[in-house]
Design a protein around this motif. Sequence first.
Motif, PDB file in Angstrom:
ATOM      1  N   PHE A 162     -35.960  27.518 -13.628  1.00 37.97           N
ATOM      2  CA  PHE A 162     -36.361  26.921 -14.903  1.00 37.97           C
ATOM      3  C   PHE A 162     -37.245  25.696 -14.673  1.00 37.97           C
ATOM      4  O   PHE A 162     -38.321  25.555 -15.276  1.00 37.97           O
ATOM      5  N   ILE A 163     -36.825  24.791 -13.796  1.00 34.65           N
ATOM      6  CA  ILE A 163     -37.622  23.597 -13.504  1.00 34.65           C
ATOM      7  C   ILE A 163     -38.922  23.983 -12.809  1.00 34.65           C
ATOM      8  O   ILE A 163     -39.979  23.382 -13.057  1.00 34.65           O
ATOM      9  N   PHE A 164     -38.862  25.006 -11.944  1.00 37.03           N
ATOM     10  CA  PHE A 164     -40.077  25.466 -11.262  1.00 37.03           C
ATOM     11  C   PHE A 164     -41.107  25.964 -12.275  1.00 37.03           C
ATOM     12  O   PHE A 164     -42.303  25.632 -12.185  1.00 37.03           O
ATOM     13  N   THR A 165     -40.643  26.738 -13.256  1.00 33.78           N
ATOM     14  CA  THR A 165     -41.561  27.266 -14.261  1.00 33.78           C
ATOM     15  C   THR A 165     -42.089  26.170 -15.168  1.00 33.78           C
ATOM     16  O   THR A 165     -43.293  26.116 -15.478  1.00 33.78           O
ATOM     17  N   PHE A 166     -41.196  25.280 -15.604  1.00 36.30           N
ATOM     18  CA  PHE A 166     -41.597  24.244 -16.565  1.00 36.30           C
ATOM     19  C   PHE A 166     -42.361  23.108 -15.892  1.00 36.30           C
ATOM     20  O   PHE A 166     -43.437  22.711 -16.348  1.00 36.30           O
ATOM     21  N   TRP A 167     -41.812  22.573 -14.808  1.00 31.98           N
ATOM     22  CA  TRP A 167     -42.366  21.357 -14.207  1.00 31.98           C
ATOM     23  C   TRP A 167     -43.564  21.633 -13.307  1.00 31.98           C
ATOM     24  O   TRP A 167     -44.549  20.891 -13.324  1.00 31.98           O
ATOM     25  N   LEU A 168     -43.484  22.728 -12.534  1.00 30.32           N
ATOM     26  CA  LEU A 168     -44.554  23.000 -11.577  1.00 30.32           C
ATOM     27  C   LEU A 168     -45.638  23.890 -12.172  1.00 30.32           C
ATOM     28  O   LEU A 168     -46.831  23.566 -12.096  1.00 30.32           O
ATOM     29  N   LEU A 169     -45.252  25.018 -12.762  1.00 33.13           N
ATOM     30  CA  LEU A 169     -46.249  25.969 -13.248  1.00 33.13           C
ATOM     31  C   LEU A 169     -46.857  25.540 -14.579  1.00 33.13           C
ATOM     32  O   LEU A 169     -48.079  25.607 -14.761  1.00 33.13           O
ATOM     33  N   THR A 170     -46.014  25.114 -15.528  1.00 32.60           N
ATOM     34  CA  THR A 170     -46.526  24.774 -16.861  1.00 32.60           C
ATOM     35  C   THR A 170     -47.194  23.407 -16.883  1.00 32.60           C
ATOM     36  O   THR A 170     -48.323  23.255 -17.381  1.00 32.60           O
ATOM     37  N   LEU A 171     -46.532  22.393 -16.363  1.00 36.74           N
ATOM     38  CA  LEU A 171     -47.069  21.033 -16.400  1.00 36.74           C
ATOM     39  C   LEU A 171     -47.969  20.711 -15.211  1.00 36.74           C
ATOM     40  O   LEU A 171     -48.692  19.712 -15.238  1.00 36.74           O
ATOM     41  N   GLY A 172     -47.910  21.536 -14.169  1.00 38.84           N
ATOM     42  CA  GLY A 172     -48.837  21.383 -13.060  1.00 38.84           C
ATOM     43  C   GLY A 172     -48.475  20.352 -12.011  1.00 38.84           C
ATOM     44  O   GLY A 172     -49.330  19.979 -11.197  1.00 38.84           O
ATOM     45  N   PHE A 173     -47.229  19.891 -12.008  1.00 35.37           N
ATOM     46  CA  PHE A 173     -46.832  18.937 -10.974  1.00 35.37           C
ATOM     47  C   PHE A 173     -46.576  19.666  -9.659  1.00 35.37           C
ATOM     48  O   PHE A 173     -46.371  20.882  -9.626  1.00 35.37           O
ATOM     49  N   GLN A 174     -46.545  18.912  -8.562  1.00 34.74           N
ATOM     50  CA  GLN A 174     -46.312  19.506  -7.253  1.00 34.74           C
ATOM     51  C   GLN A 174     -44.842  19.375  -6.862  1.00 34.74           C
ATOM     52  O   GLN A 174     -44.059  18.708  -7.534  1.00 34.74           O
ATOM     53  N   LYS A 175     -44.494  20.024  -5.742  1.00 33.34           N
ATOM     54  CA  LYS A 175     -43.139  19.905  -5.233  1.00 33.34           C
ATOM     55  C   LYS A 175     -42.839  18.452  -4.888  1.00 33.34           C
ATOM     56  O   LYS A 175     -43.653  17.758  -4.283  1.00 33.34           O
ATOM     57  N   SER A 176     -41.656  18.008  -5.263  1.00 37.02           N
ATOM     58  CA  SER A 176     -41.284  16.614  -5.019  1.00 37.02           C
ATOM     59  C   SER A 176     -39.784  16.465  -5.144  1.00 37.02           C
ATOM     60  O   SER A 176     -39.080  17.354  -5.656  1.00 37.02           O
ATOM     61  N   GLY A 177     -39.291  15.330  -4.694  1.00 33.52           N
ATOM     62  CA  GLY A 177     -37.873  15.046  -4.828  1.00 33.52           C
ATOM     63  C   GLY A 177     -37.450  14.914  -6.279  1.00 33.52           C
ATOM     64  O   GLY A 177     -36.332  15.277  -6.647  1.00 33.52           O
ATOM     65  N   PHE A 178     -38.342  14.411  -7.126  1.00 31.91           N
ATOM     66  CA  PHE A 178     -38.017  14.264  -8.546  1.00 31.91           C
ATOM     67  C   PHE A 178     -37.809  15.625  -9.201  1.00 31.91           C
ATOM     68  O   PHE A 178     -36.913  15.784 -10.037  1.00 31.91           O
ATOM     69  N   ALA A 179     -38.631  16.610  -8.847  1.00 27.98           N
ATOM     70  CA  ALA A 179     -38.459  17.959  -9.397  1.00 27.98           C
ATOM     71  C   ALA A 179     -37.103  18.537  -8.997  1.00 27.98           C
ATOM     72  O   ALA A 179     -36.408  19.154  -9.807  1.00 27.98           O
ATOM     73  N   GLY A 180     -36.725  18.325  -7.732  1.00 32.35           N
ATOM     74  CA  GLY A 180     -35.414  18.788  -7.308  1.00 32.35           C
ATOM     75  C   GLY A 180     -34.298  18.064  -8.032  1.00 32.35           C
ATOM     76  O   GLY A 180     -33.267  18.660  -8.372  1.00 32.35           O
ATOM     77  N   ALA A 181     -34.483  16.758  -8.299  1.00 34.35           N
ATOM     78  CA  ALA A 181     -33.459  16.000  -9.013  1.00 34.35           C
ATOM     79  C   ALA A 181     -33.266  16.528 -10.429  1.00 34.35           C
ATOM     80  O   ALA A 181     -32.143  16.554 -10.942  1.00 34.35           O
ATOM     81  N   LEU A 182     -34.344  16.975 -11.070  1.00 35.19           N
ATOM     82  CA  LEU A 182     -34.211  17.529 -12.423  1.00 35.19           C
ATOM     83  C   LEU A 182     -33.340  18.774 -12.439  1.00 35.19           C
ATOM     84  O   LEU A 182     -32.539  18.968 -13.359  1.00 35.19           O
ATOM     85  N   SER A 183     -33.474  19.617 -11.422  1.00 33.95           N
ATOM     86  CA  SER A 183     -32.621  20.801 -11.359  1.00 33.95           C
ATOM     87  C   SER A 183     -31.167  20.419 -11.097  1.00 33.95           C
ATOM     88  O   SER A 183     -30.240  21.049 -11.626  1.00 33.95           O
ATOM     89  N   LEU A 184     -30.948  19.372 -10.308  1.00 32.04           N
ATOM     90  CA  LEU A 184     -29.582  18.925 -10.057  1.00 32.04           C
ATOM     91  C   LEU A 184     -28.950  18.326 -11.309  1.00 32.04           C
ATOM     92  O   LEU A 184     -27.724  18.406 -11.488  1.00 32.04           O
ATOM     93  N   VAL A 185     -29.766  17.719 -12.164  1.00 34.52           N
ATOM     94  CA  VAL A 185     -29.239  17.195 -13.428  1.00 34.52           C
ATOM     95  C   VAL A 185     -28.609  18.315 -14.249  1.00 34.52           C
ATOM     96  O   VAL A 185     -27.528  18.164 -14.831  1.00 34.52           O
ATOM     97  N   ILE A 186     -29.281  19.462 -14.299  1.00 36.62           N
ATOM     98  CA  ILE A 186     -28.758  20.603 -15.055  1.00 36.62           C
ATOM     99  C   ILE A 186     -27.421  21.060 -14.491  1.00 36.62           C
ATOM    100  O   ILE A 186     -26.512  21.454 -15.232  1.00 36.62           O
ATOM    101  N   LEU A 187     -27.273  21.011 -13.183  1.00 42.11           N
ATOM    102  CA  LEU A 187     -26.028  21.456 -12.549  1.00 42.11           C
ATOM    103  C   LEU A 187     -24.922  20.419 -12.667  1.00 42.11           C
ATOM    104  O   LEU A 187     -23.739  20.768 -12.708  1.00 42.11           O
TER     105      LEU A 187
END
Length: 358
Positions: free
Chosen positions: A194-219
């Motif tokens: 979900f974060i990969f599709t929204f944060w990386l593909l849709t918004l165009g950001f790159q791989k980062s620790g913040f992107a991983g943290a967003l997925s951990l927030v959901i968990l």
Amino acid sequence: MATLQASPSEVTASNLRGQKLPNWAPWAIGLGSIVISGLIFGLTGDSFNKARFAVLAALLFVVILTATSFAVEGRRQAVDRLFTTFVYSAFVLAVAPLFSIIYYTLSQGIGVIDGGFLSRSMFTISEDSFGGGAYHAIMGTLIVTAIAAVFAVPIGVLTAVYLVEYGDGKRFAKAVSFFVDVMTGIPSIVAGLFIFTFWLLTLGFQKSGFAGALSLVILMLPVIVRSTEEILRLVPHELREASYALGVPKWKTITKIVLPTAFSGIVTGVMLAIARAMGETAPLLLLVGVQAKISFDPFNGPMSTLPTFIYSQLGSAAGNPDAPGTARAWGAAVTLIAIIMIFNLLARFVGRFTRARG
């Protein structure tokens, strides 16, 4: 000459108690069961196997103890001992895998842990050669988990406060509770996708620790919400009513009475969520990637974490148990267990000395 007679109550109590096995009897029966199991393995010539030996000794212990108790103490006490044995056996079966994992991990990885392993990265170190360390992965794990906790803890605690204090009977509260239950069963890879599709593909950001943290927030959110909700419901209503009777508004009652009373339990729930987040691998592989050098910037470029470091090192070992990557993976696993254990001990310490005292 007058004769002494026991009172009816003493006779009844004596009959109810009956004969009892001595306290050392279960220990003696356990030792005897081990000896008999060893003799059976020796006489039959069967190859020794720890698991089969333990099962046979346990079965002999249950049968002999129950039969002895039935002969000496009677049916009622024998049944009580039988089910007590089942309870203790279930406890042993529950904790045995945990202790086995900890023991095996420590035996494989403790020899790798030293000052160099904890203070060096894998920068300029070939995966096929010895040396290097997991410092970059340790820092990445702490940074990513800290960012996730900054978002998840206040949102989760406030959501639980709403459900307990304001949401009784409201449709919106029921909807929130339903979606929290749904989130509890979401696999970690789905949160990562979900974060990969929204944060990386849709918004165009790159791989980062913040992107991983967003997925951990959901968990982390459903764990924090549910644990905090249960703890808040255990706070006695009398405390709230006494505060209201003194004219204290509801928001101040929650912040000054309810939350401090439940603080130690809330901290425990938060640590459970953090422990789960620290061990996640799949979403971090998608969103954080793997980095061989130290990176303290969670917003730009990949970062290495302990779970992804373990994954990459085992991949470089290609199944060879003697490869340098295998040793580093076991060392990282021991480090991850140690970090989680330290955080849990700190949480217990904080909860113990900051809880409300009457």
